[in-house]
Motif scaffolding. Structure first.
Motif, PDB file in Angstrom:
ATOM      1  N   ARG A  24     -62.537  -3.911   0.718  1.00 46.23           N
ATOM      2  CA  ARG A  24     -61.365  -4.512   0.068  1.00 46.23           C
ATOM      3  C   ARG A  24     -61.808  -5.706  -0.743  1.00 46.23           C
ATOM      4  NH1 ARG A  24     -59.766  -9.194   2.950  1.00 46.23           N
ATOM      5  NH2 ARG A  24     -61.514  -9.641   4.296  1.00 46.23           N
ATOM      6  N   CYS A  25     -60.871  -6.190  -1.578  1.00 42.38           N
ATOM      7  CA  CYS A  25     -61.133  -7.438  -2.311  1.00 42.38           C
ATOM      8  C   CYS A  25     -61.020  -8.600  -1.320  1.00 42.38           C
ATOM      9  CB  CYS A  25     -60.109  -7.590  -3.433  1.00 42.38           C
ATOM     10  SG  CYS A  25     -60.130  -9.228  -4.198  1.00 42.38           S
ATOM     11  N   VAL A  26     -62.059  -9.433  -1.260  1.00 42.88           N
ATOM     12  CA  VAL A  26     -62.035 -10.514  -0.265  1.00 42.88           C
ATOM     13  C   VAL A  26     -61.078 -11.650  -0.661  1.00 42.88           C
ATOM     14  CG1 VAL A  26     -64.343 -10.065   0.667  1.00 42.88           C
ATOM     15  CG2 VAL A  26     -64.087 -11.616  -1.281  1.00 42.88           C
ATOM     16  N   VAL A  27     -60.555 -11.610  -1.918  1.00 44.18           N
ATOM     17  CA  VAL A  27     -59.604 -12.646  -2.333  1.00 44.18           C
ATOM     18  C   VAL A  27     -58.162 -12.187  -2.061  1.00 44.18           C
ATOM     19  CG1 VAL A  27     -58.772 -14.066  -4.257  1.00 44.18           C
ATOM     20  CG2 VAL A  27     -61.217 -13.494  -4.079  1.00 44.18           C
ATOM     21  N   CYS A  28     -57.800 -10.962  -2.535  1.00 45.39           N
ATOM     22  CA  CYS A  28     -56.386 -10.544  -2.454  1.00 45.39           C
ATOM     23  C   CYS A  28     -56.150  -9.368  -1.510  1.00 45.39           C
ATOM     24  CB  CYS A  28     -55.860 -10.213  -3.848  1.00 45.39           C
ATOM     25  SG  CYS A  28     -56.468  -8.623  -4.472  1.00 45.39           S
ATOM     26  N   ASP A  29     -57.193  -8.848  -0.875  1.00 40.63           N
ATOM     27  CA  ASP A  29     -57.049  -7.775   0.124  1.00 40.63           C
ATOM     28  C   ASP A  29     -56.797  -6.394  -0.459  1.00 40.63           C
ATOM     29  OD1 ASP A  29     -57.699  -8.789   2.520  1.00 40.63           O
ATOM     30  OD2 ASP A  29     -55.631  -9.076   3.250  1.00 40.63           O
ATOM     31  N   VAL A  86     -64.853  -8.053  -4.965  1.00 45.39           N
ATOM     32  CA  VAL A  86     -63.765  -8.755  -5.630  1.00 45.39           C
ATOM     33  C   VAL A  86     -63.186  -7.800  -6.668  1.00 45.39           C
ATOM     34  CG1 VAL A  86     -63.167 -10.772  -7.019  1.00 45.39           C
ATOM     35  CG2 VAL A  86     -64.986 -10.947  -5.337  1.00 45.39           C
ATOM     36  N   CYS A  87     -61.868  -7.701  -6.718  1.00 45.72           N
ATOM     37  CA  CYS A  87     -61.251  -6.738  -7.641  1.00 45.72           C
ATOM     38  C   CYS A  87     -61.222  -7.296  -9.064  1.00 45.72           C
ATOM     39  CB  CYS A  87     -59.833  -6.376  -7.173  1.00 45.72           C
ATOM     40  SG  CYS A  87     -58.624  -7.680  -7.461  1.00 45.72           S
ATOM     41  N   ARG A  88     -60.831  -6.428  -9.985  1.00 45.27           N
ATOM     42  CA  ARG A  88     -60.828  -6.777 -11.405  1.00 45.27           C
ATOM     43  C   ARG A  88     -59.875  -7.957 -11.688  1.00 45.27           C
ATOM     44  NH1 ARG A  88     -63.207  -3.840 -15.283  1.00 45.27           N
ATOM     45  NH2 ARG A  88     -63.726  -2.177 -13.829  1.00 45.27           N
ATOM     46  N   ASN A  89     -58.754  -8.022 -10.951  1.00 44.76           N
ATOM     47  CA  ASN A  89     -57.779  -9.106 -11.189  1.00 44.76           C
ATOM     48  C   ASN A  89     -58.326 -10.458 -10.737  1.00 44.76           C
ATOM     49  OD1 ASN A  89     -55.996  -7.252 -12.128  1.00 44.76           O
ATOM     50  ND2 ASN A  89     -54.792  -7.124 -10.223  1.00 44.76           N
ATOM     51  N   CYS A  90     -59.017 -10.449  -9.619  1.00 47.69           N
ATOM     52  CA  CYS A  90     -59.480 -11.726  -9.034  1.00 47.69           C
ATOM     53  C   CYS A  90     -60.825 -12.164  -9.592  1.00 47.69           C
ATOM     54  CB  CYS A  90     -59.596 -11.592  -7.511  1.00 47.69           C
ATOM     55  SG  CYS A  90     -58.035 -11.173  -6.715  1.00 47.69           S
ATOM     56  N   GLU A  91     -61.545 -11.209 -10.172  1.00 45.87           N
ATOM     57  CA  GLU A  91     -62.919 -11.456 -10.613  1.00 45.87           C
ATOM     58  C   GLU A  91     -63.099 -12.715 -11.473  1.00 45.87           C
ATOM     59  OE1 GLU A  91     -65.236 -11.310 -14.079  1.00 45.87           O
ATOM     60  OE2 GLU A  91     -63.631  -9.806 -14.163  1.00 45.87           O
TER      61      GLU A  91
HETATM   62 ZN   LIG Z   1     -58.419  -9.131  -5.682  1.00 43.35          ZN
END
Ligand SMILES: [Zn+2]
Length: 243
Positions: free
Chosen positions: A157-162, A181-186
């Motif tokens: 999962r993304c460690v920032v937003c899950d 980290v996902c594309r949004n949080c990157e």
């Molecule tokens: Zn994220």
């Protein structure tokens, strides 16, 4: 102070006085240990002078001084099991093996046993000494160290937003955050790296070929540095395959 028997691999060594050596070892049952081998380099009527070398594996008998676990233990016996001489047949292999010793030193605590880590290091040295491709073997060992230290990165999962990070997709990897980290949080995460889907799946399954190992080595080295706080001095030589 009863004698303790174990197996050991030499991670660092230095000469101490004319006749003695100090060794930093990973033992199988007693974690990292520092030994003083008094008089080991002195030849007597009954024994030849010995020098215990870097990355040798041996059976040891040692005495733990009762005052403190962190003092040097006294090495009373060393029986060589494998000198891993094949490691020296190729400079790249030799650097890869020394790198493994270096990250083992920085990632392990004195007297904190991890038999599975010892077995993995012994297997790595044997494989490298018999000519296995260095980078995939070393990357697998980086994974073993992260697991043994309880800091395996989160690849689910993304460690920032899950947001879930399913297999088969590229993602960003952040060594300091310890995961994807996902594309949004990157954009908000410094030091992240773009990782191709095939390489992420290789990391999830721990099945490395030369290409995935080359792509992942530095990411895992950065992860180890983030956890230990001590950068490796040898990582750059492991990456230089032309040696
Ligand atoms: Zn994220």
């Amino acid at each position: 102070m009863p004698p303790v028997k174990d197996q050991a691999i030499v991670l660092r060594h230095l000469d101490y006085s004319e006749t003695s050596q100090v060794l930093a070892c990973l033992t199988r049952e007693h974690g990292s240990r520092r030994f003083i081998a008094k008089g080991i380099k002195r030849a007597t009527k009954n024994k030849a002078a010995t020098i215990i070398d870097l990355l040798e594996q041996g059976e040891v008998v040692f005495l733990v001084r009762p005052q403190s676990e962190s003092e040097l233990s006294i090495l009373t016996e060393w029986r060589q099991v494998d000198a891993h001489l094949g490691l020296r047949s190729n400079l790249h292999t030799w650097y890869a093996a020394q790198y493994a010793a270096e990250i083992t030193s920085t990632m392990t605590e004195e007297a904190d046993p991890h038999p599975e880590l010892f077995d993995a290091l012994a297997a790595l040295l044997q494989n490298l000494a018999s000519g296995a491709a260095a980078l995939p073997a070393v990357v697998d060992y980086q994974c073993t160290l992260l697991l043994a230290a309880g800091v395996w990165p989160d690849l689910t999962r993304c460690v920032v937003c899950d947001r879930p990070a399913p297999p088969g997709r590229a993602a960003f990897y952040a060594p300091i955050q310890g995961g994807l980290v996902c594309r949004n949080c990157e954009p908000t995460v410094p030091g992240r790296h773009y990782v191709r889907a095939a390489n992420l799946d290789a990391l999830r399954s721990r099945q490395f070929d030369s290409a995935s190992a080359a792509a992942l080595f530095e990411l895992l080295d950065e992860t180890l540095t983030a956890v230990s706080g001590r950068p490796s001095s040898l990582a750059k030589w492991v990456m230089r395959k032309e040696l």
